[in-house]
Design a protein around this motif. Structure first.
Motif, PDB file in Angstrom:
ATOM      1  N   VAL A   1       0.838  -1.202   0.000  1.00 50.76           N
ATOM      2  CA  VAL A   1       0.000   0.000   0.000  1.00 50.76           C
ATOM      3  C   VAL A   1       0.872   1.250   0.000  1.00 50.76           C
ATOM      4  O   VAL A   1       0.625   2.217  -0.728  1.00 50.76           O
ATOM      5  N   PHE A   2       1.922   1.226   0.832  1.00 51.69           N
ATOM      6  CA  PHE A   2       2.830   2.375   0.901  1.00 51.69           C
ATOM      7  C   PHE A   2       3.523   2.581  -0.452  1.00 51.69           C
ATOM      8  O   PHE A   2       3.700   3.710  -0.913  1.00 51.69           O
ATOM      9  N   LYS A   3       3.901   1.494  -1.092  1.00 49.43           N
ATOM     10  CA  LYS A   3       4.559   1.580  -2.397  1.00 49.43           C
ATOM     11  C   LYS A   3       3.623   2.213  -3.425  1.00 49.43           C
ATOM     12  O   LYS A   3       4.054   3.059  -4.230  1.00 49.43           O
ATOM     13  N   GLU A   4       2.357   1.820  -3.414  1.00 48.47           N
ATOM     14  CA  GLU A   4       1.388   2.398  -4.352  1.00 48.47           C
ATOM     15  C   GLU A   4       1.180   3.884  -4.077  1.00 48.47           C
ATOM     16  O   GLU A   4       1.040   4.687  -5.008  1.00 48.47           O
ATOM     17  N   ARG A   5       1.180   4.260  -2.788  1.00 49.03           N
ATOM     18  CA  ARG A   5       1.073   5.684  -2.424  1.00 49.03           C
ATOM     19  C   ARG A   5       2.263   6.469  -2.982  1.00 49.03           C
ATOM     20  O   ARG A   5       2.108   7.576  -3.496  1.00 49.03           O
ATOM     21  N   ALA A   6       3.455   5.876  -2.868  1.00 47.63           N
ATOM     22  CA  ALA A   6       4.665   6.542  -3.361  1.00 47.63           C
ATOM     23  C   ALA A   6       4.614   6.709  -4.874  1.00 47.63           C
ATOM     24  O   ALA A   6       5.022   7.747  -5.416  1.00 47.63           O
ATOM     25  N   GLN A   7       4.101   5.686  -5.564  1.00 49.15           N
ATOM     26  CA  GLN A   7       3.986   5.773  -7.022  1.00 49.15           C
ATOM     27  C   GLN A   7       2.995   6.870  -7.417  1.00 49.15           C
ATOM     28  O   GLN A   7       3.234   7.620  -8.377  1.00 49.15           O
ATOM     29  N   GLU A   8       1.923   6.970  -6.662  1.00 49.46           N
ATOM     30  CA  GLU A   8       0.929   8.006  -6.928  1.00 49.46           C
ATOM     31  C   GLU A   8       1.510   9.398  -6.660  1.00 49.46           C
ATOM     32  O   GLU A   8       1.283  10.345  -7.421  1.00 49.46           O
ATOM     33  N   ALA A   9       2.300   9.512  -5.572  1.00 51.74           N
ATOM     34  CA  ALA A   9       2.921  10.798  -5.235  1.00 51.74           C
ATOM     35  C   ALA A   9       3.920  11.202  -6.318  1.00 51.74           C
ATOM     36  O   ALA A   9       4.005  12.384  -6.687  1.00 51.74           O
ATOM     37  N   THR A  10       4.650  10.224  -6.840  1.00 50.55           N
ATOM     38  CA  THR A  10       5.610  10.499  -7.917  1.00 50.55           C
ATOM     39  C   THR A  10       4.879  10.994  -9.156  1.00 50.55           C
ATOM     40  O   THR A  10       5.308  11.961  -9.808  1.00 50.55           O
ATOM     41  N   PHE A  11       3.763  10.350  -9.471  1.00 45.21           N
ATOM     42  CA  PHE A  11       2.963  10.738 -10.622  1.00 45.21           C
ATOM     43  C   PHE A  11       2.446  12.172 -10.468  1.00 45.21           C
ATOM     44  O   PHE A  11       2.529  12.980 -11.402  1.00 45.21           O
ATOM     45  N   LYS A  12       1.938  12.505  -9.262  1.00 44.34           N
ATOM     46  CA  LYS A  12       1.412  13.847  -9.020  1.00 44.34           C
ATOM     47  C   LYS A  12       2.523  14.903  -9.105  1.00 44.34           C
ATOM     48  O   LYS A  12       2.330  15.990  -9.641  1.00 44.34           O
ATOM     49  N   LEU A  13       3.697  14.551  -8.565  1.00 44.48           N
ATOM     50  CA  LEU A  13       4.836  15.461  -8.639  1.00 44.48           C
ATOM     51  C   LEU A  13       5.182  15.757 -10.087  1.00 44.48           C
ATOM     52  O   LEU A  13       5.369  16.920 -10.475  1.00 44.48           O
ATOM     53  N   GLN A  14       5.277  14.710 -10.906  1.00 45.64           N
ATOM     54  CA  GLN A  14       5.690  14.872 -12.287  1.00 45.64           C
ATOM     55  C   GLN A  14       4.625  15.566 -13.139  1.00 45.64           C
ATOM     56  O   GLN A  14       4.947  16.107 -14.202  1.00 45.64           O
ATOM     57  N   LYS A  15       3.404  15.572 -12.652  1.00 49.07           N
ATOM     58  CA  LYS A  15       2.339  16.279 -13.357  1.00 49.07           C
ATOM     59  C   LYS A  15       2.204  17.728 -12.889  1.00 49.07           C
ATOM     60  O   LYS A  15       1.348  18.467 -13.380  1.00 49.07           O
ATOM     61  N   GLY A  16       3.051  18.124 -11.921  1.00 46.08           N
ATOM     62  CA  GLY A  16       3.084  19.528 -11.520  1.00 46.08           C
ATOM     63  C   GLY A  16       2.269  19.885 -10.298  1.00 46.08           C
ATOM     64  O   GLY A  16       1.995  21.077 -10.076  1.00 46.08           O
ATOM     65  N   TYR A  17       1.876  18.921  -9.487  1.00 47.99           N
ATOM     66  CA  TYR A  17       1.087  19.188  -8.278  1.00 47.99           C
ATOM     67  C   TYR A  17       1.885  20.131  -7.369  1.00 47.99           C
ATOM     68  O   TYR A  17       2.978  19.800  -6.900  1.00 47.99           O
ATOM     69  N   ALA A  18       1.330  21.331  -7.114  1.00 48.69           N
ATOM     70  CA  ALA A  18       2.064  22.417  -6.464  1.00 48.69           C
ATOM     71  C   ALA A  18       2.659  22.056  -5.093  1.00 48.69           C
ATOM     72  O   ALA A  18       3.827  22.368  -4.827  1.00 48.69           O
ATOM     73  N   PRO A  19       1.891  21.430  -4.176  1.00 50.03           N
ATOM     74  CA  PRO A  19       2.469  21.122  -2.859  1.00 50.03           C
ATOM     75  C   PRO A  19       3.697  20.204  -2.958  1.00 50.03           C
ATOM     76  O   PRO A  19       4.688  20.412  -2.251  1.00 50.03           O
ATOM     77  N   TYR A  20       3.604  19.221  -3.840  1.00 51.34           N
ATOM     78  CA  TYR A  20       4.723  18.290  -3.975  1.00 51.34           C
ATOM     79  C   TYR A  20       5.905  18.926  -4.709  1.00 51.34           C
ATOM     80  O   TYR A  20       7.063  18.600  -4.436  1.00 51.34           O
ATOM     81  N   ARG A  21       5.607  19.841  -5.638  1.00 54.81           N
ATOM     82  CA  ARG A  21       6.691  20.582  -6.288  1.00 54.81           C
ATOM     83  C   ARG A  21       7.435  21.439  -5.258  1.00 54.81           C
ATOM     84  O   ARG A  21       8.661  21.566  -5.318  1.00 54.81           O
ATOM     85  N   ALA A  22       6.693  22.009  -4.312  1.00 52.42           N
ATOM     86  CA  ALA A  22       7.324  22.816  -3.257  1.00 52.42           C
ATOM     87  C   ALA A  22       8.227  21.932  -2.390  1.00 52.42           C
ATOM     88  O   ALA A  22       9.349  22.323  -2.040  1.00 52.42           O
ATOM     89  N   LEU A  23       7.757  20.731  -2.045  1.00 49.59           N
ATOM     90  CA  LEU A  23       8.573  19.797  -1.270  1.00 49.59           C
ATOM     91  C   LEU A  23       9.801  19.359  -2.064  1.00 49.59           C
ATOM     92  O   LEU A  23      10.905  19.251  -1.521  1.00 49.59           O
ATOM     93  N   TRP A  24       9.590  19.112  -3.348  1.00 56.21           N
ATOM     94  CA  TRP A  24      10.695  18.695  -4.216  1.00 56.21           C
ATOM     95  C   TRP A  24      11.783  19.759  -4.248  1.00 56.21           C
ATOM     96  O   TRP A  24      12.974  19.464  -4.208  1.00 56.21           O
ATOM     97  N   ASN A  25      11.379  21.026  -4.310  1.00 51.72           N
ATOM     98  CA  ASN A  25      12.344  22.122  -4.295  1.00 51.72           C
ATOM     99  C   ASN A  25      13.152  22.127  -3.001  1.00 51.72           C
ATOM    100  O   ASN A  25      14.360  22.390  -3.020  1.00 51.72           O
ATOM    101  N   HIS A  26      12.485  21.840  -1.879  1.00 49.27           N
ATOM    102  CA  HIS A  26      13.206  21.737  -0.597  1.00 49.27           C
ATOM    103  C   HIS A  26      14.232  20.600  -0.660  1.00 49.27           C
ATOM    104  O   HIS A  26      15.388  20.755  -0.235  1.00 49.27           O
ATOM    105  N   ILE A  27      13.787  19.454  -1.162  1.00 51.49           N
ATOM    106  CA  ILE A  27      14.680  18.293  -1.261  1.00 51.49           C
ATOM    107  C   ILE A  27      15.894  18.651  -2.116  1.00 51.49           C
ATOM    108  O   ILE A  27      17.044  18.353  -1.761  1.00 51.49           O
ATOM    109  N   MET A  28      15.648  19.314  -3.244  1.00 52.63           N
ATOM    110  CA  MET A  28      16.732  19.677  -4.154  1.00 52.63           C
ATOM    111  C   MET A  28      17.705  20.655  -3.501  1.00 52.63           C
ATOM    112  O   MET A  28      18.927  20.479  -3.565  1.00 52.63           O
ATOM    113  N   ASN A  29      17.176  21.690  -2.861  1.00 55.76           N
ATOM    114  CA  ASN A  29      18.042  22.710  -2.268  1.00 55.76           C
ATOM    115  C   ASN A  29      18.923  22.141  -1.155  1.00 55.76           C
ATOM    116  O   ASN A  29      20.126  22.423  -1.093  1.00 55.76           O
TER     117      ASN A  29
END
Length: 627
Positions: free
Chosen positions: A258-286
């Motif tokens: 279940v956790f793996k499927e959640r992660a796959q969904e989160a990855t999909f949302k990130l790559q589609k431009g979901y703003a909250p996850y893009r903000a988190l991604w920017n933190h991870i990158m910085n």
């Protein structure tokens, strides 16, 4: 020039006048050449020209006059085997051809001794005065007279390959060290060379981190769908916390579907431009980039571009569609593939998968899209990928698709420099004592501490200087220990051998430079001027051997980059260091009473130091002033 003129005019009366004129003209060539060819010829080029002329004057094709470094240094310094090949073409005995050529070469000022030996080899020894003039030209010319490439290219060197949110470990060492050296080598010979780290920053690992963070800190605004304000500027984690989050999330995904499927969904949302996850991604990158830059800097590794898979993402849809439209990509078992097998392949090359059956992209997709981006931004003439040699098939497929699809022209140079593994003494990939993968910063600390212990065995410097010297020696030991091996080969990480001040090691090269600095300091303390004087014709074997090693600098630099082989520079500076130390032990430099000859010695060892210093810079490390 005045000193050289005086020396030549004072040569014994029996000296050939023609040789004297040639030698002086050779020294003046760079000045006269400003009206035409500005390049200083390599010594091998000069020797080969003389040999080709002799063959031509004897009625044979000039191409038979190829000269190589002698494989029997006890007999000669250079050799030519062209008479052997010419014998077949002209139906003569090789020795007859060789003897005729040797007779012509007796007039040349370049050679001290030329012999034809059975069955038809031509052995060559360089004239001492010609060699001294060549040394003086090296002293006066930029880059020691090395001519830069006639047609500079734009070269992209793809190395590093670090993954965001993960610490650098020993597995990242070889890509960083070899890639950095190749980048520096390319720039030195005159190419516009661009280094790109090519980060892993866009895959499932991002979804795993996001979901693990959600489980740990569910109250963060990134997980509140009703939140409409601005997201915090500060990251909700430190680099230490981030580096602990990913392995925990990865482990959880292996046992929790279940956790793996959640992660796959989160990855999909990130790559589609979901703003909250893009903000988190920017933190991870910085947070990750700041740590990666610090750790790469500790290794003397720098990148011009800090791009990653995310930068290639926008180019993927158009590229994939073009592959389909051009009839290159077709479906196979639900996946989209491009056939890349070619007639003449000695082993099976399977199709390159561009898109999986579930619609997901792969590394090949990202790498091809990255080439699309680089072609648009830089139009490179040459690509160099420095990656684990186990990725050989992957890059064969990617390169073939790139050319087949017209992403790059057919003439574009695409090189894969595959490297072997760094192993422990047990012959297996290097691990910590506990059996885990060692962090790169811990490896650097370990080898620096070992270097410090060696320095403290006979310390004559302050604690602060000892620590700084140990840092430089440690990096030299680590990088030279890696680079002195041919990239494709596995090697054993031997801490004791790497930090040794004797043998084929980085510290030995640094010790040689420090020895020269010590000589120069003593000379100055006695009132001498290091920058004065001219190198005189060598009187003994140690002096001439050192000059012959120095004379090969230009050839080694060009060959090393052409073959993408930093280990050849390592072999060269080890040979040069041995020649210097042999000269030092056999020659009374400071005690020499003839001041003109002493000044020549000082000029010669100064040139040696400068060549060594330039060479280690290309390998990515520096020398302390003293050791």
């Amino acid at each position: 020039k005045i000193l050289l003129l005086k020396r030549h005019l004072e040569r014994p009366s029996g000296t050939d006048d023609r040789k004297r004129r040639f030698s002086l003209n050779a020294y003046n060539m760079p000045r006269r050449a400003k009206r035409g060819d500005k390049r200083m010829k390599t010594i091998l080029h000069v020797i080969t020209q003389e040999m080709e002329k002799a063959f031509r004057d004897c009625g044979y094709e000039a191409s038979y006059g190829k000269v190589t470094l002698s494989n029997r240094p006890d007999l000669c310094e250079y050799q030519c085997n062209g008479a052997m090949a010419a014998a077949k073409a002209y139906k003569k005995k090789p020795i007859e051809i060789a003897q005729a050529v040797v007779e012509k070469l007796k007039e040349s000022s370049v050679f001290e001794d030329v012999n034809a030996v059975m069955p038809g080899f031509i052995n060559l020894k360089i004239d001492a005065s010609f060699l001294a003039d060549y040394m003086n030209r090296m002293c006066s010319e930029n880059k020691f007279g090395m001519d830069e490439v006639e047609k500079p290219e734009t070269v992209i060197v793809d190395y590093g390959g670090a993954n965001v949110a993960k610490p650098l470990h020993v597995g990242h060492l070889r890509a960083a060290v070899i890639g950095e050296a190749i980048k520096r080598m390319g720039r030195f010979v005159g190419h516009k060379t661009i280094g790109d780290v090519h980060l892993g920053d866009w895959g499932l690992q991002m979804g795993l981190i996001i979901e693990e963070l959600k489980d740990r800190q569910p109250d963060l605004p990134y997980f509140d769908e009703a939140y409409t304000g601005e997201y915090p500027k500060e990251a909700p984690f430190t680099i230490s916390e981030l580096e602990e989050i990913y392995p925990a999330a990865s482990a959880k995904s292996k046992v929790d579907e279940v956790f793996k499927e959640r992660a796959q969904e989160a990855t999909f949302k990130l790559q589609k431009g979901y703003a909250p996850y893009r903000a988190l991604w920017n933190h991870i990158m910085n947070v990750s980039l700041a740590d990666l830059k610090k750790n790469y800097a500790n290794l003397n590794v720098e990148f011009d571009l800090w791009k990653g898979e995310s930068d290639a993402e926008p180019y993927i849809p158009g590229m994939v569609q073009k592959l389909i439209d051009d009839g290159l990509a077709h479906e196979s078992q639900g996946a989209l593939v491009v056939d890349v097998a070619e007639e003449g392949d000695t082993k099976e090359i399977p199709p390159c998968i561009i898109r999986k059956s579930d619609g997901a992209s792969l590394y090949a997709t990202s790498d091809l899209a990255t080439i699309v981006e680089r072609e648009q931004d830089f139009k490179p003439d040459h690509y160099v990928y420095v990656v684990d040699k186990r990725q050989d098939l992957h890059f064969t497929q990617v390169f073939r698709v790139a050319k087949k699809a017209g992403i790059v022209p057919q003439e574009r140079k695409l090189d894969f420099v595959g490297f072997g593994t760094m192993n422990g003494r047990d012959g297996k990939p290097f691990k910590t004592r506990e059996g885990g993968v060692m962090r790169l910063e811990d490896l650097i600390a370990q080898i620096t501490d070992a270097a410090y212990d060696r320095i403290m065995e006979n310390r004559t410097v302050s604690e602060e200087e000892a620590r700084e010297t140990a840092r430089l020696v440690g990096i030299a030991a680590l990088k030279y220990g890696d680079l002195s091996n041919q990239a494709t080969k596995d090697y054993v990480f031997d801490l004791d051998r790497f930090v040794s001040f004797e043998g084929n090691t980085g510290p030995y090269i640094l010790y040689t430079i420090a020895r020269i600095n010590s000589i120069l300091k003593k000379y100055e303390e006695l009132g001498g001027q290091v920058s004065g004087g001219a190198i005189l014709a060598p009187e003994g074997e140690p002096e001439k051997t050192l000059m012959l090693a120095l004379a090969r600098f230009s050839e080694v630099m060009h060959t090393s980059f052409e073959e993408l082989a930093p280990h050849k520079i390592c072999a060269y500076i080890y040979e040069l260091s041995n020649a210097l130390n042999h000269f030092y032990h056999e020659t009374k430099i400071i005690a020499e009473e003839n001041k003109e000859r002493q000044a020549g010695y000082i000029r010669l060892v100064t040139l040696t130091r400068d060549v060594l210093t330039s060479s280690i810079h290309l390998l990515g490390f520096e020398a302390p002033e003293r050791m």
